[in-house]
Design a protein around this motif. Structure first.
Motif, PDB file in Angstrom:
ATOM      1  N   VAL A   1       7.942  31.646  73.552  1.00  9.71           N
ATOM      2  CA  VAL A   1       7.171  29.902  73.708  1.00  9.71           C
ATOM      3  C   VAL A   1       6.980  29.466  74.662  1.00  9.71           C
ATOM      4  N   GLU A   2       8.350  29.468  75.063  1.00 13.61           N
ATOM      5  CA  GLU A   2       8.741  28.331  76.237  1.00 13.61           C
ATOM      6  C   GLU A   2       7.917  29.527  77.510  1.00 13.61           C
ATOM      7  N   GLU A   3       8.149  30.594  77.821  1.00 11.87           N
ATOM      8  CA  GLU A   3       7.500  31.450  78.490  1.00 11.87           C
ATOM      9  C   GLU A   3       6.013  31.497  78.412  1.00 11.87           C
ATOM     10  N   ALA A   4       5.728  31.137  77.492  1.00  8.16           N
ATOM     11  CA  ALA A   4       3.905  31.384  77.194  1.00  8.16           C
ATOM     12  C   ALA A   4       3.540  29.778  77.925  1.00  8.16           C
ATOM     13  N   VAL A   5       4.409  29.066  77.189  1.00 10.35           N
ATOM     14  CA  VAL A   5       3.738  27.540  78.081  1.00 10.35           C
ATOM     15  C   VAL A   5       4.223  27.722  78.875  1.00 10.35           C
TER      16      VAL A   5
END
Length: 487
Positions: free
Chosen positions: A48-52
């Motif tokens: 999720v961190e990478e996506a955001v």
């Protein structure tokens, strides 16, 4: 024999499909649990961190494109989705259990939604406002929120993601999309259409996995400025609390307990047809599905007789087979919920007019099939008349007159959709005025709304915002007021 597929779908992050070595999640066909439709990633919070981060990096250049430029990508995605309609619809039917004709209709609706919002890129995004200063120009303009988190349910794995993602993109936002695991293979194929349309890296990102892990990480992320969710009331309320605590904008659609009123002057054939369609299409797994049928006592017996007879004609079976009208429950958990509520109805003293059992044996052995069920002698305070079942179960409730029927219809914590069948204009107008629901329909089933019209509920059904049509602009943008004065 277990039928498997080798297709493993990765997360789509910053313009690339990424698979990890961690054990993927298998998606099971509810019509035939021996068949594995595909696999998706069992992602972690760091995904999720990478996506955001990717979405935030892409946000500024994406919003600087013109609306027409952003719209061109949506037109391309619509064309690709249309080209792949048969494949995606079959995947939807196999993964979620919606019949193939319904799945094709839903996918076609996704195409139409994309084209509708592509055109929105050329519409006005503000107003000129008179200023008290004769030498000044004052106007408003719509600006995007930034990064938007999209969390969707399993019951409409094409239409709901598209009607959230398309307006988010056209109004200049970037997206992190988390689908329900039960329908994530279908969702991945939808994302492939956006990817193959050539959207810039990071504009749309796709992460699959547990709602508790992925959903919580997305909802709590400080760089996610808007959250749009469709699903259960319990989850929606938690999302709302978390978003409010950190000042993020949120939009929640959380279900219903939708009534249809059958007045004494109704066209009973039409009313029965629409009641069955509203209650049992998609196996009752629609937030707008009919679950309470409030019948004038003068027409209860003929209506009830015709309703039961027509319900018994429904063909049930594997969602991809020809001639099937109703497929299975979407999962074992959903089947158990439906069967539990049927038992609750019996224990509360309601009478089963037809159905009421799980279907087993023969072609039903390996699937999550349940009979379409009609209860009579239901009181408004019974649990089967108050709680959302999300299955092919309807409760018949008798009303003395329209005033009584409306009181019963409004006796619910929910207020999503409602309908009435009557030939009396005054009754129509009274219903429209007094029914506490975001969507009211006259001489039509409770389920369904056109894509260009605002959609959303009242009371506990919604956060009181609206989706679809131009109403979507209200959520996906903020208003900036501009004051310009010459020297």
């Amino acid at each position: 024999m277990v039928v498997k597929t080798d297709r493993v779908f990765g997360n789509y992050l910053n313009g690339r499909w990424k698979e990890k070595d961690q054990s993927p999640i298998e998606s099971i066909n509810p019509s035939n649990t021996k068949e594995i439709v595909g696999y998706v990633q069992n992602s972690k919070a760091e995904d999720v961190e990478e996506a955001v981060e990717a979405a935030e990096t892409a946000s500024r250049p994406w919003r600087k494109l013109t609306g027409a430029e952003r719209g061109s990508y949506l037109f391309k995605a619509a064309n690709i989705l249309e080209e792949r309609l048969d494949d995606i619809a079959e995947t939807l039917a196999r993964e979620m259990g919606k019949t193939l004709p319904e799945s094709k209709g839903e996918t076609a609706r996704g195409v139409a939604i994309l084209r509708y919002y592509a055109g929105e890129g050329m519409r006005a995004d503000g107003d000129v406002i008179p200023s008290t200063d004769s030498k000044a120009l004052m106007f408003s303009k719509r600006v995007p929120l930034g990064v938007v988190g999209v969390i969707t349910p399993w019951n409409f794995p094409v239409a709901i993601p598209v009607w959230k993602i398309a307006p988010a993109l056209i109004y200049g936002n970037t997206v992190v999309f988390k689908p329900a695991t039960e329908a994530a293979v279908t969702a991945a194929k939808v994302v492939e259409c956006f990817a193959d349309a050539g959207l810039p890296d990071g504009v749309i990102n796709f992460v699959t996995g547990s709602g508790r892990v992925i959903g919580d990480a997305l909802v709590g992320h400080e760089k996610v400025h808007g959250l749009t969710f469709t699903g259960s009331e319990q989850t929606g309320r938690q999302i709302g609390r978390t978003a409010a605590e950190r000042g993020a904008k949120y939009q929640l659609e959380m279900g219903g307990k939708n009534p249809v009123i059958i007045a004494e002057d109704a066209d009973l054939a039409l009313a029965v047809e629409a009641t069955i369609s509203g209650a049992f299409r998609s196996t009752g797994q629609k937030c707008t599905a009919t679950s309470r049928v409030i019948v004038a006592e003068e027409v209860l017996q003929p209506f009830q007789k015709l309703l039961v007879a027509k319900t018994k004609e429904i063909t049930i079976g594997n969602a991809i087979d020809d001639g099937i009208w109703m497929g299975p429950s979407a999962s074992e958990a959903q089947l158990k919920t439906v069967l539990d509520y049927i038992e609750i109805g019996k224990q509360e003293g309601a009478d089963v007019l037809c159905g009421g059992e799980r279907m087993t044996g023969g072609n039903f052995t390996e699937g999550y099939f349940v009979e379409p069920t009609i209860f009579s002698n239901v009181k408004s305070d019974m649990r089967i008349a108050q709680e959302e079942i999300f299955g092919p179960v309807i409760a018949l409730i008798v009303a003395k007159d329209l005033e009584d029927a409306l009181a019963i219809a409004n006796d619910s914590r929910y207020g999503l959709s409602a309908s009435i069948f009557t030939t009396n204009i005054q009754k129509m107008l009274t219903f429209i005025e007094d029914m506490d629901a975001g969507l009211v329909r006259v001489n039509a089933e409770s389920a369904g709304v056109e894509l260009q019209a605002p959609f959303g509920g009242m009371k506990s059904s919604s956060s009181h915002s609206r989706e679809q049509g131009q109403a979507a602009k209200e959520f996906y943008t903020s208003i900036k007021t501009v004051f310009v004065k010459g020297q």
